[in-house]
Design an enzyme around this catalytic site. Structure first.
Site, mmCIF file in Angstrom:
data_model
loop_
_atom_site.group_PDB
_atom_site.id
_atom_site.type_symbol
_atom_site.label_atom_id
_atom_site.label_comp_id
_atom_site.label_asym_id
_atom_site.label_seq_id
_atom_site.Cartn_x
_atom_site.Cartn_y
_atom_site.Cartn_z
ATOM 1 N N GLY A 148 0.840 -1.183 0.000
ATOM 2 C CA GLY A 148 0.000 0.000 0.000
ATOM 3 C C GLY A 148 0.884 1.245 0.000
ATOM 4 O O GLY A 148 1.984 1.232 0.578
ATOM 5 N N CYS A 149 0.422 2.315 -0.630
ATOM 6 C CA CYS A 149 1.253 3.523 -0.689
ATOM 7 C C CYS A 149 1.453 4.125 0.693
ATOM 8 O O CYS A 149 2.561 4.547 1.052
ATOM 9 C CB CYS A 149 0.656 4.544 -1.655
#
Length: 342
Positions: A148-149
C-alpha cells in the site's frame, strides 16, 4: 534484451503511471493493455497526456495472448486481482498493485478486507514488494505483491528503528496526509472538487484503515512480538503525494544515525541532514523518498517525517523497481527521472 510487458487495468491512475514510466525504459516494451470498461479505445482517448506514445489499444483481459508476454503488471481493484491472476499462465511473472496478496495470513486478509481470500495457494507464493527490504526474495519471485502507498511511506521511517531497538515500540503515533489520487479514478461523491477542495479531513479514524494490516504484519515480524501503531490518515486537496509524520520516544540523534546508516547505499531513499524535513512538492512524479528527523522540544522524543509520491514510489514506480529485479534488469532502470518542480 527487451522484455514484453502487459498492463492489466491500464485505464486507472496506476496503469497510466506504469505507461508513463515504461515509455522511457530501455528494457521493457508494452505489448498489451487492458481496460474492461474502456476496451476498444486507444490510450490517447483515455489519457490524452500519453498520445505521443505508440501504444496498443485497450482490450479485455481475455483478448490478450500471454504466450509472448514476459511480465504482467496487474493494476486492478482489490478482489478482482486475485480472480484474474489465478487464471493467468503459471509461468508468467506478475507484479500485483492491489492489496490482494500483501497479507500472508488468510485470517488477517479477511479481517481487513471483509471477505475470504479466493486464491490461497497464490497468497502463500506471493512476496511482499517493499523492494529495499525484500530484494533477494523479489529477484526469485514469480508473483510480487506491491505494498500500500501509505504502508510504504510509514515503513520507510520505522523499519530500521524497530530492527535496531532504538525506539519505544509501545509509543508510536503516525499522522499521514495523502493526495486524492490514492483513492483511485472511480467517481466518488466525496472526491468531487466541491466536496474536497479548500479543506482536508481525517478518514478511517480509530484504527480502521486497511494498511494497518501491513503495519501489524511487518512491524511485528521485525520486532519478534506484536507491535501496533496509532495511525490516522488525512485526505488533502492535492493530486499526488504522501507525507507521514511519526512521533516516537527515542534519542533523536540515534534515530537519525540509524536511518542514515540503514539507507546509506539506497539509491531512492535519501535521509536529510538532522533537523531538516521533507515536502511532497520535492517528490512529485519521482521514485525517490525523503526522510527527515527532527528533535522534539521534550528530551528523548523525535519526529520522523517521510515524503513520497503515492503513484510512483508508492505504487507504479515500486512495481517497476520490483519488475526490474524479477527480469534481471538493473534495479534503477527507467526510474531515475527527477521530480517535477514546481
Amino acid at each position: 534484451m527487451t522484455h514484453k510487458i502487459a498492463i492489466l487495468g491500464a485505464s486507472g491512475y496506476t496503469g497510466a503511471e506504469l505507461v508513463r514510466l515504461i515509455a522511457t525504459h530501455p528494457g521493457m516494451e508494452i505489448v498489451a493493455l487492458s481496460g474492461e470498461r474502456k476496451a476498444g479505445l486507444p490510450m490517447a482517448a483515455v489519457f490524452p497526456h500519453l498520445r505521443h506514445l505508440d501504444l496498443p489499444d485497450l482490450v479485455k483481459i481475455d483478448q490478450i495472448d500471454f504466450a509472448g508476454v514476459d511480465l504482467a503488471f496487474c493494476a486492478l481493484p482489490h478482489a478482482t486481482s486475485q480472480a484474474v491472476i489465478k487464471e493467468l499462465p503459471r509461468d508468467l511473472k506478475v507484479v500485483d498493485l492491489s492489496a490482494d496478496f500483501r497479507l500472508r495470513d488468510p485470517a488477517a486478509y479477511e479481517k481487513w478486507y471483509g471477505k475470504p481470500h479466493a486464491a490461497l495457494e497464490l497468497q502463500k507464493e506471493a512476496v511482499y514488494g517493499l523492494t529495499e527490504f525484500y530484494r533477494d526474495d523479489i529477484r526469485n519471485a514469480r508473483l510480487v505483491a506491491g505494498t500500500g502507498c501509505n504502508a510504504a511511506a510509514g515503513q520507510y521511517g520505522l523499519r530500521p528503528l524497530i530492527a535496531a531497538a532504538v525506539i519505544d515500540l509501545d509509543d508510536i503515533v503516525m499522522d499521514l496526509k495523502a493526495g486524492v489520487s490514492g483513492a483511485g479514478r472511480a467517481l466518488k461523491e466525496n472526491l468531487l472538487h466541491a466536496e474536497l477542495s479548500e479543506g482536508f479531513h481525517a478518514y478511517a479514524v480509530g484504527g480502521t484503515h486497511r494498511h494497518l494490516g501491513e503495519f501489524d504484519q511487518e512491524f511485528s515480524a521485525i520486532a519478534g512480538r506484536p507491535v501496533e501503531v496509532q495511525f490516522t490518515p488525512h485526505l488533502i486537496p492535492a493530486n499526488r503525494g504522501i507525507l507521514v509524520t511519526t512521533y516516537l520516544k527515542g534519542d533523536p540523534g540515534r534515530v537519525h544515525e540509524t536511518l542514515a546508516n540503514a539507507y546509506e547505499d539506497e539509491t531512492f531513499i535519501q535521509v536529510l541532514p538532522m533537523g531538516e524535513h521533507p515536502s511532497t512538492r520535492h517528490m512529485r512524479g519521482s521514485n525517490f523518498v525523503h526522510v527527515g528527523v527532527v528533535a522534539d522540544r521534550r528530551p528523548g522524543r523525535a519526529m520522523v517525517i517521510v515524503a513520497l509520491d503515492n503513484l510512483t514510489k508508492g505504487s507504479s514506480g515500486q512495481a517497476i523497481q520490483n519488475a526490474n529485479l524479477m527480469l534481471g534488469i538493473a534495479e534503477e532502470e527507467g526510474l531515475m527521472l527527477a521530480p517535477c518542480f514546481p
